[in-house]
Design a protein around this motif. Structure first.
Motif, short mmCIF file in Angstrom:
data_model
loop_
_atom_site.label_atom_id
_atom_site.label_comp_id
_atom_site.label_asym_id
_atom_site.label_seq_id
_atom_site.Cartn_x
_atom_site.Cartn_y
_atom_site.Cartn_z
N ILE A 137 0.28 -1.22 -5.89
CA ILE A 137 -1.05 -0.65 -6.10
C ILE A 137 -0.93 0.80 -6.53
O ILE A 137 -1.59 1.27 -7.44
CB ILE A 137 -1.91 -0.82 -4.83
N THR A 138 -0.02 1.52 -5.83
CA THR A 138 0.21 2.90 -6.21
C THR A 138 0.73 2.94 -7.66
O THR A 138 0.31 3.79 -8.47
CB THR A 138 1.24 3.53 -5.26
N ASP A 139 1.61 1.97 -7.94
CA ASP A 139 2.13 1.89 -9.31
C ASP A 139 1.00 1.74 -10.30
O ASP A 139 0.98 2.42 -11.36
CB ASP A 139 3.08 0.69 -9.44
N LEU B 213 0.82 -1.22 0.00
CA LEU B 213 0.00 0.00 0.00
C LEU B 213 0.85 1.26 0.00
O LEU B 213 0.35 2.36 -0.12
CB LEU B 213 -0.91 0.01 1.23
N GLY B 214 2.16 1.08 0.19
CA GLY B 214 3.05 2.25 0.29
C GLY B 214 3.13 3.01 -1.03
O GLY B 214 2.60 2.59 -2.07
N LYS B 215 3.85 4.15 -0.94
CA LYS B 215 3.93 5.04 -2.10
C LYS B 215 4.66 4.37 -3.27
O LYS B 215 4.47 4.72 -4.43
CB LYS B 215 4.67 6.32 -1.71
#
Lengths: 345, 803
Positions: A39-41, A33-35
């Motif tokens: 998922i952010t990707d 979930l990190g930056k």
């Protein structure tokens, strides 16, 4: 892309499930979930999608993201609880181990008795008077109606320092001194202190012991006042249901003179070893101040009268606490002294 | 005083009261009955026996085989007494008898011979050996011929009796006689008295023809009466008289001596019988003895008299010490035929002095000392004369020789019934009062609202109105007095500031872990000055009972150390005691020693012991010092408190300090000297003593609050290198003086002496707190102040900052 998203989700949920502690779980959080996480990707990569697919895809990513977050938070709560639980288990004590001792001493039993008596009489308006232990014959005897050669002087063989100076044989000289100092004014005092007599020390005699006396002088002080005062004292010291009785006696400094018995506090009067089967225990001597004593101290015995009483704290402590040998009070055995630690009120 | 209730009943009707009840009544109304003694002591089956035959036991030299008539039969009893003989009437305990002490008599065989009981001595019947007549002291008692075999022996011996043992107070010497007790009992029971009889026929010859009398010391002897009785036969007294004497605690001798003792017990008037012929001079002169004059008294002791001892002489030499004891030279003996009976009034003070000088007390002196009834002097002489006539066959010469200057007027006491009632807080009617006076046989009249009472001379304790108050009250009953509390101006009671502080000191010390001890004020002369805070002459007893208790203490420490030894010897691993008590120094103007209240404490053993957590610490100097610092803080003196190295005998020279408040010495603290510890078999023991009076009487500033500041304080720590000898207190003082107004606190937090230090040097670290209640301090201000401190330390103590 959708399939990719589903796969990511499965992977994340598996890893969440597999993490065994808060740190591992945090690593999962950062990883997915990190930056910099996949998922952010994916979100970042949405720019490449056709514009009409973007909202749908965006919503889908957010749903997955929320789902994963929710599962992760739940797992986090669980793991945190487990961690606390583990810590508590590790920290648990054997509560039956002894505590760190707070060592305190306590009053000598005689002081305990004396202070109890003092406090009772203070509450009735008395003051505490003290005087020297080495006394003049005058205050110890003569001022108390015991002139030289008086037969009653035999009753208390004394330690003389010189012909006119001795170790006081009772605390009564404090009364004589107080009367002299008060110059005819009313008096209400309690006099505690050490006294000395020529006795060989044994279970019931001690060459040094303590006394506590009371003296009240005023207008029209009556014997009934003495009786009432002693009754208050007896009830306070030995229990509310104590009764008292007066018996005639003799002291050179009082007339009439009495001895006071209390109903036995152990058996209540039916007879036991404490009261020697009589139901009564002798506690103190008392009487109305002898006119000679008043006159010698400059009081007008026609106008003023008074009562006095005196007792031995040793005897009271022996009775109250069942102490069988007076010498215990002066041996200072810690095994004896430390038994008077707890409160009694 | 031992009172036989049977004997008593001769003078007053005791209404068949159980002796216990009678004793209780006597106790409640005036004279304490210490004991009620049943003389039968549970004895049964003790009878009179007649020894019909008495032969030696063939198998045992010391035993006799007696055939004894015990009334219903004649039975064989083996007896080992040397004085048993045929024809005697004896006391026999039959098989099944129980003797005092629960001894049961059974049939037995002694060396093959049957023995059905025991022939008894008086001792075996529970009579004290010292009371048994000498003739029977070593064997059985022989009864008079008139005794009837088979009858119970107890009434014959007066053992079916109960004795009341009176614990008499000095004022009630009137009850030192059977008659005196009878008056008392008569008053209690409202019964009349029956007086003893004294009737005899006088001979034609006059006593004054036989004896002349002169008293040269009338003050000591205001009345002397002598009667002369001729032709007396000295023999055993009748049994009734003997057993009455034994009941009263007097040993029977012979009829003449017994009669004087009997009258003494009956009237309370001591008598003495002289062998008239052995007086030789037909003269009695009573005078004070010459200093050093000698007399051998009846107890065969030679006594050296003092010039204030009163003696009876035959005009040449003393024949008796007046009122105390007779002389051996004029003692009545078996061959005596004429006796002179003395009945006198000797002044109490004189007899007391003589008795004390000679260390000799007798039934006579005990009575004279307290004052006998002047009106019984003659009565007693006559009673004795009548008994001598009756029991010794004597011929009483007419009259007496008398010197009488004794004042026998009764004391008049005038008292109003109101006075009596006011003193008691009661409302007794005049009728009840006069009825009591009548019962007491006090001559009285009621007139003009007053009672006029002539106190009987037997009651020398009745002199003033208050005495009448007591008589009325005790006869009316103390139970009738109501209970009230004094009515007066109400004033709060309380402790003085000193007393209140002393209680706080106790509470503090006990909170700190010390137990309160109370030790003796008297000690040996050697110990009396040990550890004393100041040098002063000691106060010694004139006549100590022992060297151990001969001198008043000047320090509390020695006896506290004794207590440490006592406890240590009994496996106490920690002893922590304190005492508050007086020491006695020198002499004040009044002649009394200066009494100073001191506080002392001793600690030994473990101080902290919490083993399972690994905390354990022995007591040390600083434990005790900390307690004293805390005490001074409690009392508001911590700012004035200093400790200075000191040397005190008996304490460790390197571990002792004097304690000062504002420069004034108030005490000492230290470790007991190792060699003292060794002598007392103690481990490290620390002691402290303070002049508590001085500390508690010292002025203290009023307690006033300082506002709690909003501004922060700044702390700087410094570690100093100084010479090993340098006292930390000195460094601290330098810091405090040089730190200026901003320096609020200095706290020593580390001390190091060891390998890492240059030899002869040590490191001391302090934490300094700077603070201004008005504002936040700047760095610059703190640096300035701190530099001043460092400079002062360097200059005044050669202290360097540790690198």
């Amino acid at each position: 892309m959708e399939a990719q998203l589903q796969q990511l989700k499965e992977e994340a949920l598996q890893k969440i499930e597999a993490s065994q502690n808060v740190k591992e779980l945090n690593d999962v959080r950062v990883a997915y979930l990190g930056k910099k996480g996949p998922i952010t990707d994916l979100l970042k990569g949405m720019g490449k999608l056709p514009a009409e697919e973007r909202p749908k895809m965006g919503a889908l990513v957010n749903v997955v993201r929320e789902e994963v977050t929710e599962v992760l938070e739940a797992r986090m709560t669980l793991l945190q609880e487990q961690a606390i639980q583990a810590q508590l288990e590790k920290e648990s004590l054997d509560v039956t181990l002894p505590g760190r001792p707070v060592k305190t001493g306590n009053h000598h039993p005689l002081t305990r008795v004396v202070e109890e008596i003092e406090d009772l009489f203070i509450s009735m308006g008395y003051e505490i008077a003290e005087g020297p232990e080495v006394e003049k014959d005058y205050y110890n005897f003569e001022a108390l109606n015991l002139p030289k050669g008086h037969p009653a002087r035999d009753m208390q063989d004394s330690f003389y320092i010189s012909e006119d100076i001795l170790l006081r044989t009772h605390t009564s000289p404090v009364q004589a001194r107080t009367m002299e100092a008060k110059e005819g004014k009313p008096i209400k005092i309690i006099c505690p202190g050490k006294v000395y007599r020529r006795d060989n020390d044994d279970a019931t005699h001690s060459h040094q012991f303590t006394q506590i006396e009371g003296l009240v002088i005023g207008e029209n002080i009556r014997m009934s006042d003495l009786k009432g005062t002693l009754s208050v004292f007896a009830k306070k010291m030995f229990g509310e249901d104590r009764e008292i009785r007066l018996r005639p006696s003799f002291f050179p400094f009082t007339e009439p003179s009495v001895e006071m018995d209390i109903s036995c506090f152990k058996c209540g009067g039916s007879g036991c070893n404490v009261c020697k089967k009589t139901g009564w225990i002798e506690i103190l001597g008392a009487g109305m101040v002898h006119p000679n004593v008043l006159e010698m101290a400059g009081y007008d015995s026609k106008k003023l009268s008074g009562f006095a009483f005196g007792m031995g704290p040793e005897r009271i402590a022996m009775l109250k606490y069942g102490v069988e040998d007076i010498r215990h009070f002066y041996t200072n055995d810690v095994r004896f002294l430390s038994q008077f630690h707890r409160t009694e009120v | 005083m031992l009172v036989s209730t049977k004997w008593l009943a001769e003078y007053v009707n005791t209404q068949g009261l159980d002796p216990k009840d009678l004793g209780e009544k006597i106790t409640r109304s005036g004279i304490e009955v210490d004991a009620v003694i049943d003389r039968t002591q549970g004895m049964t089956n003790v009878v009179v026996g007649y020894v019909k035959e008495c032969v030696k036991h063939p198998e045992a030299d010391k035993l006799n085989i007696c055939q004894v008539d015990v009334g219903e039969e004649t039975t064989q009893i083996i007896c080992g007494a040397p004085n048993v003989a045929e024809g005697q009437k004896v006391i026999v305990a039959r098989p099944g008898a129980v003797l005092p002490g629960g001894i049961k008599i059974k049939k037995a065989k002694l060396r093959g011979e049957e023995s059905n009981g025991m022939i008894c001595s008086l001792q075996e019947l529970g009579i004290e050996g010292r009371l048994v007549p000498k003739a029977y002291a070593e064997g059985i008692y022989v009864l008079p011929e008139t005794a009837v075999p088979g009858e119970s022996a107890l009434p014959l011996l007066g053992l079916d009796d109960t004795i009341l043992e009176l614990g008499l107070t000095p004022n009630r010497s009137d009850a030192l006689s059977m008659l005196g007790v009878a008056y008392e009992v008569g008053a209690i029971l409202s019964e009349d008295m029956k007086y003893p009889e004294a009737t005899y026929t006088e001979s034609d010859e006059k006593a004054s023809d036989y004896l002349s009398l002169r008293v040269d010391a009338i003050e000591e002897n205001p009345m002397y009466v002598a009667k002369v009785v001729k032709n007396v036969q000295i023999k055993e007294s009748p049994l009734w008289l003997q057993h009455r004497l034994m009941a009263a605690g007097v040993r029977p001798h012979n009829n003449v001596v017994d009669i004087t003792n009997y009258v003494l017990m009956e009237y309370g008037q001591p008598l003495h019988a002289f062998d008239y012929d052995r007086l030789e001079t037909k003269e009695l002169v009573i005078r004070l003895a010459n200093e050093g004059e000698k007399i051998v008294t009846l107890d065969d002791q030679e006594r050296t008299l003092k010039s204030n001892n009163l003696v009876i002489t035959n005009g040449k030499e003393p024949v008796a010490i007046a009122g105390v004891m007779g002389g051996a030279n004029s003692e009545v003996h078996d061959g005596t035929t004429t006796v002179a009976i003395e009945s006198a009034y000797f002044a109490g003070g004189s007899v007391r002095q003589t008795s004390k000088d000679q260390n000799l007390r007798s039934d006579a002196s005990a009575r004279f000392e307290k004052g006998v009834d002047p009106n019984r002097v003659i009565l007693a002489a006559e009673r004795a004369a009548s008994l001598l006539a009756e029991l010794a066959g004597g011929e009483v010469l007419a009259g007496s020789v008398v010197v009488d200057e004794l004042d026998k007027t009764p004391v008049e006491v005038v008292v109003s019934p109101d006075f009596i009632n006011n003193r008691l807080g009661m409302k007794i009617s005049l009728e009840d009062m006069t009825s009591i006076l009548t019962r007491l046989k006090f001559d009285h009249q009621a007139a003009n609202g007053y009672l006029y009472i002539n106190a009987p001379t037997r009651r020398q304790d009745i002199k003033i109105p208050e005495d009448i108050v007591e008589e009325i009250a005790r006869m009316y009953g103390y139970d009738e007095i109501p209970m009230t509390l004094p009515v007066e101006e109400s004033k709060p009671g309380g402790l003085t500031s000193y007393q209140a502080k002393r209680r706080q000191v106790r509470a503090y010390l006990e909170g700190a872990g010390l137990y309160q001890a109370i030790t003796y004020s008297l000690t040996s002369k050697e110990m009396s000055q040990k550890f004393a805070l100041e040098t002063a002459p000691v106060t010694e007893l004139l006549m100590p009972m022992s060297e151990e208790r001969s001198t008043l203490r000047q320090s509390l420490i020695p006896h506290l150390l004794d207590a440490v030894s006592y406890n240590t010897a009994r496996q106490a691993d920690t002893v922590a005691l304190y005492e508050v008590g007086s020491v006695f120094l020198g002499e004040t103007e009044s002649g009394l020693p200066h009494e100073q209240e001191h506080l002392a404490a001793v600690i030994a053993g473990k101080w902290v012991d919490h083993s399972w957590q690994g905390e354990k610490k022995a007591v040390d100097f600083f434990v005790l010092k900390g307690i004293i610092e805390g005490l001074m803080e409690l009392l508001g003196h911590s700012k004035e408190l200093t400790f200075e190295r000191a040397v005190v005998e008996g304490l460790h020279p390197g571990r002792t300090a004097s304690i000062k408040l504002a420069g004034e010495g108030i005490g000492l603290i230290g470790q007991l000297h190792p060699s003292e510890q060794k002598v007392r078999d103690l481990k490290d023991t620390y002691v402290v003593e303070l002049n508590l009076a001085k500390v508690l009487n010292k002025e203290v500033e009023a307690l006033y609050y300082a506002p709690v500041s909003k501004f922060p304080s700044i702390t700087r720590d410094i570690a100093l290198v100084v010479d090993s000898e340098k006292a930390a207190g000195e460094l601290q003082a330098i810091i405090q003086l040089s730190g200026g107004r901003l320096l609020k606190a200095v706290h020593l937090f580390d001390l190091y002496e060891g390998e890492k230090m240059e030899p002869g040097k040590k490191s001391v670290a302090f934490s300094l707190t700077y603070f201004d209640p008005e504002r936040t301090l700047t760095d610059e201000e703190v640096v300035n102040a701190h530099n001043k401190v460092l400079k002062a330390l360097a200059e005044q103590a050669g202290a360097e900052l540790r690198g």
